[in-house]
Design a protein around this motif. Structure first.
Motif, PDB file in Angstrom:
ATOM      1  N   UNK A  12      11.404   6.002  -9.875  1.00 21.45           N
ATOM      2  CA  UNK A  12      10.203   6.194  -9.062  1.00 21.45           C
ATOM      3  C   UNK A  12       9.130   6.872  -9.898  1.00 21.45           C
ATOM      4  N   UNK A  13       7.912   6.348  -9.771  1.00 23.40           N
ATOM      5  CA  UNK A  13       6.732   6.974 -10.352  1.00 23.40           C
ATOM      6  C   UNK A  13       5.716   7.100  -9.229  1.00 23.40           C
ATOM      7  N   UNK A  14       4.524   7.543  -9.536  1.00 24.27           N
ATOM      8  CA  UNK A  14       3.492   7.697  -8.510  1.00 24.27           C
ATOM      9  C   UNK A  14       3.088   6.362  -7.901  1.00 24.27           C
ATOM     10  N   UNK A  15       3.250   5.267  -8.640  1.00 22.47           N
ATOM     11  CA  UNK A  15       2.777   3.972  -8.163  1.00 22.47           C
ATOM     12  C   UNK A  15       3.845   2.895  -8.074  1.00 22.47           C
ATOM     13  N   UNK A  16       5.099   3.263  -8.274  1.00 23.21           N
ATOM     14  CA  UNK A  16       6.157   2.249  -8.245  1.00 23.21           C
ATOM     15  C   UNK A  16       7.490   2.906  -7.913  1.00 23.21           C
ATOM     16  N   UNK A  28       2.372   0.091  -5.943  1.00 23.58           N
ATOM     17  CA  UNK A  28       1.242   0.492  -5.115  1.00 23.58           C
ATOM     18  C   UNK A  28       0.016  -0.362  -5.434  1.00 23.58           C
ATOM     19  N   UNK A  29      -0.559  -0.925  -4.375  1.00 20.44           N
ATOM     20  CA  UNK A  29      -1.829  -1.648  -4.448  1.00 20.44           C
ATOM     21  C   UNK A  29      -2.561  -1.278  -3.161  1.00 20.44           C
ATOM     22  N   UNK A  30      -3.514  -0.373  -3.261  1.00 22.79           N
ATOM     23  CA  UNK A  30      -4.188   0.119  -2.054  1.00 22.79           C
ATOM     24  C   UNK A  30      -4.958  -0.977  -1.337  1.00 22.79           C
ATOM     25  N   UNK A  78       0.814  -1.218   0.000  1.00 26.36           N
ATOM     26  CA  UNK A  78       0.000   0.000   0.000  1.00 26.36           C
ATOM     27  C   UNK A  78       0.847   1.267   0.000  1.00 26.36           C
ATOM     28  N   UNK A  79       2.081   1.188   0.512  1.00 30.28           N
ATOM     29  CA  UNK A  79       2.948   2.365   0.583  1.00 30.28           C
ATOM     30  C   UNK A  79       4.333   2.050   0.015  1.00 30.28           C
ATOM     31  N   UNK A  80       4.476   2.089  -1.312  1.00 30.12           N
ATOM     32  CA  UNK A  80       5.750   1.697  -1.919  1.00 30.12           C
ATOM     33  C   UNK A  80       6.935   2.550  -1.485  1.00 30.12           C
ATOM     34  N   UNK A  81       6.720   3.816  -1.220  1.00 33.65           N
ATOM     35  CA  UNK A  81       7.823   4.672  -0.804  1.00 33.65           C
ATOM     36  C   UNK A  81       8.430   4.188   0.516  1.00 33.65           C
TER      37      UNK A  81
END
Length: 130
Positions: free
Chosen positions: A34-38, A53-55, A14-17
């Motif tokens: 880094x992108x918004x989801x990876x 990212x997978x919420x 849920x929080x890749x960062x």
């Protein structure tokens, strides 16, 4: 020329960062993309990992059977105690297992998102003395 030139282990979370920061510090690595989801990192030893990212990500429950092992990582280390202190200091946690053991000295952990991994003592390759 090889068809496949590199592989990347990708963990959904849920929080890749935050998870990338854990593994980047654990592997003495660097962020490579880094992108918004990876977020992707490369460890000092060359291992590449990415965190997507997978919420709705649900951590595995291993060693319990429900929603059990989804993926498992093994890391070879020179000193289990030192590596354990680093894992715990970064927010990982030891896992209790009832595994009868293996021919290798190893310990199980979960990263801050719940993915399981094992620290395995690097076998001594020095020639026997005497």
């Amino acid at each position: 020329m090889a068809l496949i030139v590199a592989g990347v282990v990708v963990l959904d979370c849920s929080e890749p960062e935050k998870l990338a920061a854990f593994y980047k510090e654990f592997l003495d690595g660097e962020e490579t993309d880094a992108t918004a989801n990876r977020v992707e990192i490369k460890g000092a030893g060359g291992m590449r990992m990415a965190f997507r990212r997978d919420v709705n990500a649900t951590p595995p429950s291993w060693p319990r059977p429900e929603n059990s092992l989804q993926t498992h990582l093994d890391f070879r280390v020179e000193d289990l105690d030192t590596a354990e202190r680093k894992v715990v200091g970064l927010g990982g946690r030891p896992l209790e297992t009832k595994d009868p053991g293996s021919p290798y000295e190893e310990r199980g952990y979960a990263d801050p998102s719940g993915h399981s991994f094992t620290l395995r003592l690097e076998p001594d390759t020095a020639p026997k003395q005497g």
